[in-house]
Scaffold this motif. Structure first.
Motif, PDB file in Angstrom:
ATOM      1  N   ARG A  39      30.719  30.886  40.934  1.00 31.04           N
ATOM      2  CA  ARG A  39      30.996  30.732  42.367  1.00 31.04           C
ATOM      3  C   ARG A  39      30.701  29.307  42.838  1.00 31.04           C
ATOM      4  NH1 ARG A  39      29.478  35.411  46.467  1.00 31.04           N
ATOM      5  NH2 ARG A  39      30.757  33.970  47.696  1.00 31.04           N
TER       6      ARG A  39
ATOM      7  N   GLN B 231      35.933  34.791  36.108  1.00 27.68           N
ATOM      8  CA  GLN B 231      34.949  35.796  35.714  1.00 27.68           C
ATOM      9  C   GLN B 231      34.979  35.968  34.201  1.00 27.68           C
ATOM     10  OE1 GLN B 231      35.759  39.861  37.078  1.00 27.68           O
ATOM     11  NE2 GLN B 231      33.602  40.135  37.514  1.00 27.68           N
TER      12      GLN B 231
ATOM     13  N   SER C  52      38.880  43.092  38.780  1.00 29.98           N
ATOM     14  CA  SER C  52      38.313  43.566  37.509  1.00 29.98           C
ATOM     15  C   SER C  52      37.917  45.022  37.690  1.00 29.98           C
ATOM     16  CB  SER C  52      37.092  42.716  37.126  1.00 29.98           C
ATOM     17  OG  SER C  52      36.088  42.806  38.124  1.00 29.98           O
TER      18      SER C  52
ATOM     19  N   THR D  86      39.351  37.045  37.990  1.00 27.35           N
ATOM     20  CA  THR D  86      39.090  35.967  38.944  1.00 27.35           C
ATOM     21  C   THR D  86      38.454  36.591  40.184  1.00 27.35           C
ATOM     22  OG1 THR D  86      41.237  36.090  40.076  1.00 27.35           O
ATOM     23  CG2 THR D  86      41.086  34.631  38.156  1.00 27.35           C
ATOM     24  N   GLY D  87      37.794  35.747  40.998  1.00 26.62           N
ATOM     25  CA  GLY D  87      37.131  36.242  42.197  1.00 26.62           C
ATOM     26  C   GLY D  87      37.216  35.249  43.328  1.00 26.62           C
TER      27      GLY D  87
ATOM     28  N   THR E 212      36.264  40.563  43.123  1.00 27.63           N
ATOM     29  CA  THR E 212      36.822  40.182  41.822  1.00 27.63           C
ATOM     30  C   THR E 212      37.931  41.166  41.464  1.00 27.63           C
ATOM     31  OG1 THR E 212      35.234  41.528  40.565  1.00 27.63           O
ATOM     32  CG2 THR E 212      34.650  39.217  40.975  1.00 27.63           C
TER      33      THR E 212
ATOM     34  N   VAL F 123      30.525  35.547  37.366  1.00 32.48           N
ATOM     35  CA  VAL F 123      31.551  34.720  38.006  1.00 32.48           C
ATOM     36  C   VAL F 123      30.940  33.366  38.338  1.00 32.48           C
ATOM     37  CG1 VAL F 123      33.246  34.569  39.874  1.00 32.48           C
ATOM     38  CG2 VAL F 123      32.451  36.805  39.129  1.00 32.48           C
TER      39      VAL F 123
END
Length: 374
Positions: free
Chosen positions: A108, A87, A188, A172-173, A186, A106
């Protein structure tokens, strides 16, 4: 806008059930606080885990082989080089190099997942469609739910429902499932604490929120504490601390512009307002004002739009966000000052109801960030 014209998030009925005081925000009816009150909600998030409804924010999906390159053309940010599952913070810019909106995105793998500010989402969508709509598919997902679970015990509570979520690190996610329902998570947030943001279908949002609130660590938190938490963390609020009059360099967001997009980088420039932004970054034409943190030397809250003066009474700038910081237990603020007055320790005055309140320029964040980086 009357209460009947306000939009409602998927958690509206739950907020009323929990006794929230509802206010208009970004066109939605949103909870500003619950019966515990702002101070208690703020401290609970700092010490345990707070659940925020942020479903008013805009979720978008950008797809197609050119999506990363197209999105990168709108921002002074490295999109092409972002690894899958990572992200990043981004800034949409005008042709003058000022900020249309700040956002998170992000990679994906098969698309970019983008979260923009609620008050800006329709304008952002139009901006993107006009500029890159021919190069990629832009799908608004404004009907989805979005939850933020923030605080040092957020991971303890969330991993009971989503085993494996503890493996995520800051920015990160990954995709998860809860009772057969898909979520995207995520690690965050907007509080300076460790935490998570969770995107899910509107129809699944209330059930999942109730499951989180059933965890002993978790309490519901309103917009009031969200604002005090983000200010203590030194984070900008779009419309207050940054807007279309502000460049990223004036706002102190140099860190958000990766080397590859700066002068001398492999993909330098090529974004709206690049000439102005790069000249400010390089020092060729330094900004005339910069964002600073401020701590009042008297116990007087200093609110946005308060004038800032030199000790000699010369107008220097103004406060953009300010309140009594519950954790630091002092009045704190952000504002803009000329670079000559921006060094930590510099003394200025805020003019509050005609009275000069002494303030000292201070480094941000006011409260140390506690992001989990592994």
């Amino acid at each position: 806008m009357s209460a009947t014209e306000l939009l409602q998030t998927p958690l509206h009925a739950l907020h009323l059930e929990l006794g929230a005081r509802m206010v208009p925000f970004a066109g939605y009816s949103m909870p500003v606080q619950y019966p515990a009150g702002l101070m208690a909600e703020h401290q609970h998030t700092r010490n345990a885990a707070g659940l925020f409804d942020v479903s008013h924010m805009g979720q978008l999906r950008l797809s197609g082989p050119e999506a990363a390159a197209a999105f990168e053309s709108l921002m002074p940010v490295d999109v092409i080089g972002l690894a899958p599952g990572k992200q990043r913070y981004g800034l949409l810019l005008t042709d003058e190099g000022t900020i249309v909106d700040d956002l998170m995105f992000v990679n994906r793998e098969d698309h970019l997942f983008v979260i923009v500010n609620g008050a800006c989402k329709h304008g952002d969508l139009a901006h993107m469609q006009q500029r890159i709509g021919q190069r990629c598919t832009i799908e608004p997902q404004f009907d989805r739910g979005l939850l933020a679970l923030q605080g040092p015990q957020a991971v303890t509570a969330l991993q009971r429902l989503l085993p494996g979520v503890e493996k995520l690190v800051f920015m990160t996610g990954a995709a998860f499932e809860w009772q057969g329902r898909p979520l995207f998570v995520t690690r965050s947030g907007y509080t300076g604490e460790d935490g998570f943001e969770l995107s899910l279908a509107a129809a699944d949002t209330e059930a999942f929120a109730r499951a989180l609130l059933a965890q002993p660590e978790v309490q519901p938190i309103g917009l009031g504490a969200r604002n005090s938490l983000r200010l203590e963390a030194g984070l900008c609020l779009y419309g207050n601390d940054i807007d279309t009059t502000t460049t990223p360099v004036e706002a102190g967001l140099n860190w958000a512009m990766q080397k590859v997009r700066r002068s001398g980088g492999a993909r330098a420039g090529g974004f709206p307002g690049a000439a102005r932004v790069l000249a400010q970054l390089d020092g060729a034409t330094p900004p005339e004002r910069v964002r600073v943190g401020l701590i009042a030397q008297e116990r007087v809250p200093v609110r946005e739009h308060t004038e800032l003066q030199s000790e000699a009474g010369e107008r220097l700038g103004e406060v953009t966000s300010g309140l009594l910081g519950p954790t630091i237990n002092q009045p704190i603020a952000m504002g803009y000052l000329p670079p000559a007055f921006a060094a930590p320790g510099t003394r200025v005055n805020a003019l509050v109801r005609g009275k000069a309140v002494p303030m000292v320029v201070a480094p941000m964040p006011f409260v140390p960030n506690r992001y989990y980086r592994g």
